[in-house]
Design an enzyme around this catalytic site. Structure first.
Site, PDB file in Angstrom:
ATOM      1  N   SER A  15       0.221  -1.251   0.395  1.00  0.00           N
ATOM      2  CA  SER A  15       0.057  -0.137  -0.129  1.00  0.00           C
ATOM      3  C   SER A  15       0.296   1.110  -0.394  1.00  0.00           C
ATOM      4  CB  SER A  15      -1.092   0.006   1.569  1.00  0.00           C
ATOM      5  OG  SER A  15      -0.717   0.257   2.168  1.00  0.00           O
ATOM      6  N   ASP A  60       5.690  -9.110  10.319  1.00  0.00           N
ATOM      7  CA  ASP A  60       5.616  -7.447  11.545  1.00  0.00           C
ATOM      8  C   ASP A  60       7.398  -7.864  11.578  1.00  0.00           C
ATOM      9  OD1 ASP A  60       5.315  -6.464  13.856  1.00  0.00           O
ATOM     10  OD2 ASP A  60       3.986  -7.724  14.390  1.00  0.00           O
ATOM     11  N   VAL A  61       7.085  -6.399  11.157  1.00  0.00           N
ATOM     12  CA  VAL A  61       8.625  -5.798  10.686  1.00  0.00           C
ATOM     13  C   VAL A  61       9.567  -5.634  12.547  1.00  0.00           C
ATOM     14  CG1 VAL A  61       8.520  -4.007   8.801  1.00  0.00           C
ATOM     15  CG2 VAL A  61       8.102  -3.451  10.979  1.00  0.00           C
ATOM     16  N   TYR A 164       4.947  10.360  16.552  1.00  0.00           N
ATOM     17  CA  TYR A 164       5.329  10.415  14.531  1.00  0.00           C
ATOM     18  C   TYR A 164       6.491  10.676  14.419  1.00  0.00           C
ATOM     19  CZ  TYR A 164       4.587   9.949   9.722  1.00  0.00           C
ATOM     20  OH  TYR A 164       4.907  10.015   8.878  1.00  0.00           O
TER      21      TYR A 164
END
Length: 258
Positions: A15, A60-61, A164
């Site tokens: 995505s 899953d990183v 973030y």
């Protein structure tokens, strides 16, 4: 590097910026391994991009074992891994204190840092280990390239972006020392710090929100195209002298507080 001869890992490759990058790589003839979480979307992307030269791995990183197993599978399927592009990430918004003075949940901050920063480092370090054992691909003795994705929020985080901004600022800060660590092995490291990009997540927002974001961009006065991110990835692959750099891709935008 000759893009038509490389194998690339793209995290978050199903995505947004990762998907646009995967499309561009495949159009140039590269083999692509998509690391993402949604099996159904992954199967769809493999079908779209061509099953002969595309693979999907549910990863899953943050999970060392999952990442290592996927890297081992990529090497088994496609051979050497030449490029790793880390696009996986999340972008929650939460103020340090809410209107009632309650502190933001620590687990929300931790999850963002775990996925965006630690996940990026986890994939990068394991990909670098694989690259270090490979033969060089050109006269500069280059063995591989890692491209990480930060954000201009890593420089100018807005209200509500503490987690973030911290995670993306961390990616910016690790770029040069990681490049210095890996340079003796012929592995380059660069980072892209996008501004407001027209990803599906952002394009799902109301038009007035999109227009407000675009209005702050000096020029061109619009959202960035994911294909422009992919174009910068391609330049970084082809330009061997670009190493240890974080490149803003933002139309000269400097984010206001909100």
């Amino acid at each position: 590097m000759d893009v038509s001869q490389i194998t690339a890992i793209v995290t978050g490759g199903c995505s947004g910026l990762g998907h646009a990058t995967a499309i561009t790589l495949r159009e140039a003839g590269a083999k692509v391994a998509l690391f993402d979480l949604n099996d159904e979307t992954g199967a769809q992307r493999v079908s779209e991009l061509g099953s002969d030269h595309t693979r999907f791995y549910k990863v899953d990183v943050r999970d060392e074992n999952q990442v290592q197993a996927a890297i081992d599978s990529v090497k088994s399927e496609f051979g050497d891994i030449h490029v790793c592009i880390n696009c996986a990430g999340i972008a929650p918004a939460k103020r340090t204190l809410d209107k009632e003075g309650n502190a933001a949940p620590l687990q929300d901050f931790q999850k963002t840092v775990d996925i965006n920063l630690i996940g990026t480092f986890n994939v990068a370090r394991l990909a670098a280990s694989a690259m270090s054992k490979q033969d060089a691909v050109n006269d500069d003795a280059e063995r591989g390239l890692i491209i990480n994705t930060a954000s201009i929020a890593g420089y100018e985080g807005q209200i509500g972006q503490t987690a973030y901004a911290a995670s993306k600022g961390g990616i910016i800060s690790l770029t040069l020392p990681m490049a210095r660590d890996l340079s003796p092995l012929g592995i380059r490291v660069n980072t892209i710090a996008p501004g407001v990009m027209g990803t599906p997540l952002l394009l799902a927002m109301p038009d007035k929100v999109q227009d407000a974001l675009a209005s702050n961009v000096p020029y061109p006065k619009r959202l960035g195209y994911p294909k422009e991110f992919a174009s910068l990835v391609m330049h970084m692959i082809s330009n061997t002298y670009m190493n240890g750099e974080t490149v803003r891709l933002d139309g000269s935008l400097r984010m206001p507080p909100k």
